[in-house]
Write an enzyme that holds these catalytic residues in place. Structure first.
Site, mmCIF file in Angstrom:
data_model
loop_
_atom_site.group_PDB
_atom_site.id
_atom_site.type_symbol
_atom_site.label_atom_id
_atom_site.label_comp_id
_atom_site.label_asym_id
_atom_site.label_seq_id
_atom_site.Cartn_x
_atom_site.Cartn_y
_atom_site.Cartn_z
ATOM 1 N N LYS A 115 0.846 -1.211 0.000
ATOM 2 C CA LYS A 115 0.000 0.000 0.000
ATOM 3 C C LYS A 115 0.874 1.252 0.000
ATOM 4 O O LYS A 115 0.403 2.367 0.175
ATOM 5 C CB LYS A 115 -0.896 0.021 1.249
ATOM 6 C CG LYS A 115 -1.934 -1.093 1.314
ATOM 7 C CD LYS A 115 -2.898 -0.842 2.469
ATOM 8 C CE LYS A 115 -2.412 -1.457 3.760
ATOM 9 N NZ LYS A 115 -3.334 -1.289 4.888
ATOM 10 N N LYS A 139 2.867 1.974 2.352
ATOM 11 C CA LYS A 139 2.941 2.446 3.748
ATOM 12 C C LYS A 139 4.079 1.703 4.453
ATOM 13 O O LYS A 139 4.323 0.521 4.197
ATOM 14 C CB LYS A 139 1.634 2.111 4.496
ATOM 15 C CG LYS A 139 0.490 3.066 4.273
ATOM 16 C CD LYS A 139 -0.807 2.576 4.932
ATOM 17 C CE LYS A 139 -0.814 2.773 6.438
ATOM 18 N NZ LYS A 139 -2.153 2.465 7.039
HETATM 19 N N1 C2G Z 1 -9.118 5.088 13.992
HETATM 20 C C1 C2G Z 1 -10.045 5.836 14.722
HETATM 21 N N2 C2G Z 1 -9.713 7.078 15.135
HETATM 22 C C2 C2G Z 1 -8.487 7.602 14.845
HETATM 23 C C3 C2G Z 1 -7.546 6.850 14.127
HETATM 24 C C4 C2G Z 1 -7.885 5.571 13.693
HETATM 25 O O1 C2G Z 1 -11.171 5.369 15.003
HETATM 26 N N3 C2G Z 1 -8.205 8.872 15.288
HETATM 27 C C5 C2G Z 1 -9.520 3.741 13.556
HETATM 28 C C6 C2G Z 1 -9.485 3.603 12.035
HETATM 29 O O2 C2G Z 1 -10.700 4.109 11.474
HETATM 30 C C7 C2G Z 1 -9.341 2.089 11.857
HETATM 31 C C8 C2G Z 1 -8.525 1.684 13.097
HETATM 32 O O3 C2G Z 1 -8.599 2.775 14.034
HETATM 33 O O4 C2G Z 1 -10.626 1.464 11.913
HETATM 34 C C9 C2G Z 1 -7.066 1.407 12.753
HETATM 35 O O5 C2G Z 1 -6.540 2.574 12.166
HETATM 36 P P1 C2G Z 1 -5.361 2.386 11.079
HETATM 37 O O6 C2G Z 1 -4.266 1.599 11.685
HETATM 38 O O7 C2G Z 1 -5.071 3.734 10.476
HETATM 39 O O8 C2G Z 1 -6.103 1.452 10.010
HETATM 40 P P2 C2G Z 1 -6.024 1.547 8.414
HETATM 41 O O9 C2G Z 1 -4.679 2.038 8.038
HETATM 42 O O10 C2G Z 1 -7.245 2.280 8.003
HETATM 43 O O11 C2G Z 1 -6.058 0.007 7.984
HETATM 44 O O12 C2G Z 1 -7.922 -3.560 5.510
HETATM 45 C C10 C2G Z 1 -8.151 -2.337 6.140
HETATM 46 C C11 C2G Z 1 -6.875 -1.733 6.666
HETATM 47 O O13 C2G Z 1 -6.043 -2.670 7.343
HETATM 48 C C12 C2G Z 1 -7.242 -0.613 7.630
#
Ligand code: C2G
Length: 130
Positions: A44, A46
């Protein structure tokens, strides 16, 4: 037993993540996290600050989390739902309506929860110059 599944990278674990996990766990009795592997994230474009093993270790110490499994592909989600007999997939609102999750509605509940404002891994990295 109502089983909940969520996915994420959870890098630089912060209270926004914790509040998501707390609310997700409150929807059932058992919470599984599909944790993005370093290889999946590389695909991705990342790169997490903490390795998969470190992120997994931290999440396994969170009281709301019952199991952490690797998220290696976008396509594994239906297999995960079936293999772990998941009742509800929960994601943050930034995923609401996404094709990556909407198709799962034929197999389980899909719930999007509001994100916690004012905190994110990106913000933390920017402020710390990481
Ligand atoms: N999250 C949240 N509030 C934030 C930051 C993150 O509620 N201030 C939630 C995101 O919406 C997500 C979870 O915490 O549901 C994990 O965040 P990330 O690690 O940024 O997840 P992401 O990169 O969106 O990976 O297949 C889907 C991916 O693996 C999701």
């Amino acid at each position: 037993m109502k089983r909940i599944l969520t996915y994420g990278t959870f890098d630089l674990l912060h209270y926004g993540h914790i509040r998501l996990l707390k609310r997700a766990r409150a929807l059932g009795d058992y919470l599984i996290i599909g944790l993005s592997t370093d290889e999946f994230n590389a695909g991705k474009g990342k790169k997490a600050y903490h390795s998969f093993e470190s992120r997994k270790e931290m999440l396994e110490s969170v009281r709301y989390v019952d199991l952490v499994i690797p998220e290696e592909t976008w396509e594994q989600k239906l297999d995960d739902v079936l293999e772990y007999r998941v009742d509800t997939v929960v994601m943050g609102g930034d995923w609401a309506g996404s094709d990556r999750f909407e198709y799962l509605k034929d197999y389980c509940e899909v719930v999007y929860l509001d994100r916690t404002e004012g905190v994110s891994t990106t913000l933390i990295r920017e402020e710390l110059g990481m």
